[in-house]
Design a protein around this motif. Structure first.
Motif, PDB file in Angstrom:
ATOM      1  N   LEU A  33       0.846  -1.187   0.000  1.00 23.34           N
ATOM      2  CA  LEU A  33       0.000   0.000   0.000  1.00 23.34           C
ATOM      3  C   LEU A  33       0.880   1.235   0.000  1.00 23.34           C
ATOM      4  CD1 LEU A  33      -2.569  -1.173   2.679  1.00 23.34           C
ATOM      5  CD2 LEU A  33      -2.966  -0.962   0.222  1.00 23.34           C
ATOM      6  N   SER A  34       0.345   2.347  -0.417  1.00 20.99           N
ATOM      7  CA  SER A  34       1.127   3.581  -0.439  1.00 20.99           C
ATOM      8  C   SER A  34       1.393   4.064   0.986  1.00 20.99           C
ATOM      9  CB  SER A  34       0.380   4.676  -1.204  1.00 20.99           C
ATOM     10  OG  SER A  34      -0.692   5.152  -0.425  1.00 20.99           O
ATOM     11  N   PRO A  35       2.484   4.810   1.169  1.00 13.51           N
ATOM     12  CA  PRO A  35       2.749   5.388   2.493  1.00 13.51           C
ATOM     13  C   PRO A  35       1.569   6.224   2.985  1.00 13.51           C
ATOM     14  CG  PRO A  35       4.654   5.686   1.069  1.00 13.51           C
ATOM     15  CD  PRO A  35       3.545   5.139   0.217  1.00 13.51           C
ATOM     16  N   ARG A  41      -4.471   5.226   7.815  1.00 13.60           N
ATOM     17  CA  ARG A  41      -5.035   4.206   8.694  1.00 13.60           C
ATOM     18  C   ARG A  41      -4.500   4.308  10.117  1.00 13.60           C
ATOM     19  NH1 ARG A  41      -5.867  -1.317   5.383  1.00 13.60           N
ATOM     20  NH2 ARG A  41      -6.514  -0.387   3.421  1.00 13.60           N
ATOM     21  N   VAL A  42      -3.243   4.667  10.263  1.00  9.36           N
ATOM     22  CA  VAL A  42      -2.592   4.580  11.574  1.00  9.36           C
ATOM     23  C   VAL A  42      -2.631   5.893  12.356  1.00  9.36           C
ATOM     24  CG1 VAL A  42      -0.429   4.064  12.778  1.00  9.36           C
ATOM     25  CG2 VAL A  42      -1.096   2.723  10.773  1.00  9.36           C
ATOM     26  N   ILE A  43      -2.347   7.006  11.710  1.00  9.66           N
ATOM     27  CA  ILE A  43      -2.241   8.289  12.426  1.00  9.66           C
ATOM     28  C   ILE A  43      -3.496   8.603  13.242  1.00  9.66           C
ATOM     29  CG2 ILE A  43      -1.988  10.783  12.150  1.00  9.66           C
ATOM     30  CD1 ILE A  43       0.029  10.168   9.880  1.00  9.66           C
ATOM     31  N   PRO A  44      -4.701   8.382  12.710  1.00 11.18           N
ATOM     32  CA  PRO A  44      -5.887   8.684  13.526  1.00 11.18           C
ATOM     33  C   PRO A  44      -5.992   7.843  14.807  1.00 11.18           C
ATOM     34  CG  PRO A  44      -6.489   8.542  11.221  1.00 11.18           C
ATOM     35  CD  PRO A  44      -5.072   8.047  11.340  1.00 11.18           C
ATOM     36  N   THR A  45      -5.338   6.701  14.848  1.00 10.03           N
ATOM     37  CA  THR A  45      -5.383   5.859  16.043  1.00 10.03           C
ATOM     38  C   THR A  45      -4.389   6.314  17.104  1.00 10.03           C
ATOM     39  OG1 THR A  45      -3.717   4.229  15.352  1.00 10.03           O
ATOM     40  CG2 THR A  45      -5.986   3.883  14.575  1.00 10.03           C
ATOM     41  N   MET A  46      -3.557   7.282  16.773  1.00  5.64           N
ATOM     42  CA  MET A  46      -2.480   7.727  17.669  1.00  5.64           C
ATOM     43  C   MET A  46      -2.745   9.143  18.163  1.00  5.64           C
ATOM     44  SD  MET A  46      -0.531   5.061  17.814  1.00  5.64           S
ATOM     45  CE  MET A  46       0.965   5.701  18.553  1.00  5.64           C
ATOM     46  N   LYS A  47      -3.945   9.384  18.630  1.00  5.72           N
ATOM     47  CA  LYS A  47      -4.316  10.717  19.126  1.00  5.72           C
ATOM     48  C   LYS A  47      -3.401  11.113  20.277  1.00  5.72           C
ATOM     49  CE  LYS A  47      -9.113  10.588  17.684  1.00  5.72           C
ATOM     50  NZ  LYS A  47      -8.817  10.952  16.358  1.00  5.72           N
ATOM     51  N   GLY A  48      -2.926  12.357  20.233  1.00  5.64           N
ATOM     52  CA  GLY A  48      -2.047  12.865  21.266  1.00  5.64           C
ATOM     53  C   GLY A  48      -0.571  12.636  20.985  1.00  5.64           C
ATOM     54  N   TYR A  49      -0.260  11.912  19.908  1.00  3.75           N
ATOM     55  CA  TYR A  49       1.122  11.650  19.525  1.00  3.75           C
ATOM     56  C   TYR A  49       1.509  12.527  18.337  1.00  3.75           C
ATOM     57  CZ  TYR A  49       1.229   7.431  22.388  1.00  3.75           C
ATOM     58  OH  TYR A  49       1.200   6.557  23.433  1.00  3.75           O
ATOM     59  N   GLU A  50       2.750  12.912  18.298  1.00  7.29           N
ATOM     60  CA  GLU A  50       3.289  13.639  17.152  1.00  7.29           C
ATOM     61  C   GLU A  50       3.854  12.619  16.169  1.00  7.29           C
ATOM     62  OE1 GLU A  50       6.858  16.795  16.039  1.00  7.29           O
ATOM     63  OE2 GLU A  50       6.501  16.277  18.127  1.00  7.29           O
ATOM     64  N   ASP A  57      10.591  -1.461   5.291  1.00  7.28           N
ATOM     65  CA  ASP A  57      11.536  -2.561   5.107  1.00  7.28           C
ATOM     66  C   ASP A  57      11.087  -3.301   3.856  1.00  7.28           C
ATOM     67  OD1 ASP A  57      12.868  -5.018   5.078  1.00  7.28           O
ATOM     68  OD2 ASP A  57      12.926  -5.126   7.262  1.00  7.28           O
ATOM     69  N   PHE A  58      11.839  -3.151   2.795  1.00  4.20           N
ATOM     70  CA  PHE A  58      11.430  -3.699   1.513  1.00  4.20           C
ATOM     71  C   PHE A  58      11.470  -5.221   1.493  1.00  4.20           C
ATOM     72  CE2 PHE A  58      12.768   0.607   0.682  1.00  4.20           C
ATOM     73  CZ  PHE A  58      11.696   1.090  -0.037  1.00  4.20           C
ATOM     74  N   SER A  59      12.303  -5.830   2.340  1.00  2.00           N
ATOM     75  CA  SER A  59      12.396  -7.291   2.351  1.00  2.00           C
ATOM     76  C   SER A  59      11.189  -7.938   3.015  1.00  2.00           C
ATOM     77  CB  SER A  59      13.683  -7.740   3.042  1.00  2.00           C
ATOM     78  OG  SER A  59      13.660  -7.375   4.407  1.00  2.00           O
ATOM     79  N   THR A  60      10.535  -7.237   3.940  1.00  2.00           N
ATOM     80  CA  THR A  60       9.377  -7.791   4.646  1.00  2.00           C
ATOM     81  C   THR A  60       8.076  -7.062   4.328  1.00  2.00           C
ATOM     82  OG1 THR A  60       9.719  -6.366   6.574  1.00  2.00           O
ATOM     83  CG2 THR A  60      10.806  -8.536   6.587  1.00  2.00           C
ATOM     84  N   ASP A  77       4.434  -0.925  13.860  1.00  2.47           N
ATOM     85  CA  ASP A  77       4.727  -1.735  12.677  1.00  2.47           C
ATOM     86  C   ASP A  77       3.424  -2.088  11.985  1.00  2.47           C
ATOM     87  OD1 ASP A  77       7.479  -1.771  13.182  1.00  2.47           O
ATOM     88  OD2 ASP A  77       7.290  -3.495  14.521  1.00  2.47           O
ATOM     89  N   VAL A  78       3.421  -1.921  10.656  1.00  3.01           N
ATOM     90  CA  VAL A  78       2.206  -2.128   9.868  1.00  3.01           C
ATOM     91  C   VAL A  78       2.547  -2.995   8.661  1.00  3.01           C
ATOM     92  CG1 VAL A  78       0.351  -0.987   8.596  1.00  3.01           C
ATOM     93  CG2 VAL A  78       1.409   0.165  10.554  1.00  3.01           C
ATOM     94  N   ASP A  79       1.734  -4.015   8.432  1.00  2.00           N
ATOM     95  CA  ASP A  79       1.893  -4.852   7.249  1.00  2.00           C
ATOM     96  C   ASP A  79       1.596  -3.996   6.020  1.00  2.00           C
ATOM     97  OD1 ASP A  79       1.030  -6.537   4.990  1.00  2.00           O
ATOM     98  OD2 ASP A  79       1.209  -8.197   6.404  1.00  2.00           O
ATOM     99  N   GLY A  80       2.571  -3.830   5.170  1.00  6.34           N
ATOM    100  CA  GLY A  80       2.429  -2.965   4.005  1.00  6.34           C
ATOM    101  C   GLY A  80       1.498  -3.508   2.946  1.00  6.34           C
ATOM    102  N   ARG A  81       1.203  -4.794   3.014  1.00  4.16           N
ATOM    103  CA  ARG A  81       0.296  -5.382   2.026  1.00  4.16           C
ATOM    104  C   ARG A  81      -1.164  -5.235   2.445  1.00  4.16           C
ATOM    105  NH1 ARG A  81       4.700  -9.015   2.404  1.00  4.16           N
ATOM    106  NH2 ARG A  81       5.916  -9.024   0.487  1.00  4.16           N
ATOM    107  N   SER A  82      -1.430  -5.444   3.746  1.00  7.34           N
ATOM    108  CA  SER A  82      -2.812  -5.423   4.223  1.00  7.34           C
ATOM    109  C   SER A  82      -3.191  -4.129   4.948  1.00  7.34           C
ATOM    110  CB  SER A  82      -3.039  -6.588   5.189  1.00  7.34           C
ATOM    111  OG  SER A  82      -2.329  -6.369   6.406  1.00  7.34           O
TER     112      SER A  82
END
Length: 91
Positions: A33-35, A41-50, A57-60, A77-82
């Motif tokens: 998936l694109s950055p 998907r992830v930033i909204p779950t991290m309220k209060g964090y900068e 990691d291109f190998s994984t 860590d986020v699975d880049g495929r899913s």
């Protein structure tokens, strides 16, 4: 003693651009998936964090997003495929 920077933050601007280009190519080929999709998907779950940036990691095909709150660093860590969060370190 100063904390070491993550590889994504310690890289020279040209290296970061090169990594972003590799991430773009992998996304274009359907390998990950694109950055921006991962961040959306992830930033909204991290309220209060900068949000400080990501590494891929291109190998994984695992994105690692870096966040900070109150001087504490958290890596997600986020699975880049899913797009699923597969791990978190820090507080």
């Amino acid at each position: 003693m100063a904390a070491a920077l993550s590889p994504v933050l310690a890289q020279a601007p040209d290296q970061r651009r090169s990594d972003q280009a590799r991430a773009y190519d992998a996304r274009r080929k359907g390998e990950v998936l694109s950055p921006r999709a991962i961040e959306a998907r992830v930033i909204p779950t991290m309220k209060g964090y900068e949000y400080l940036g990501f590494d891929l990691d291109f190998s994984t095909a695992v994105y690692t997003l870096k966040f900070m709150r109150d001087g504490v660093i958290v890596w997600v860590d986020v699975d880049g495929r899913s797009g699923q969060i597969i791990g978190r370190t820090g507080n």
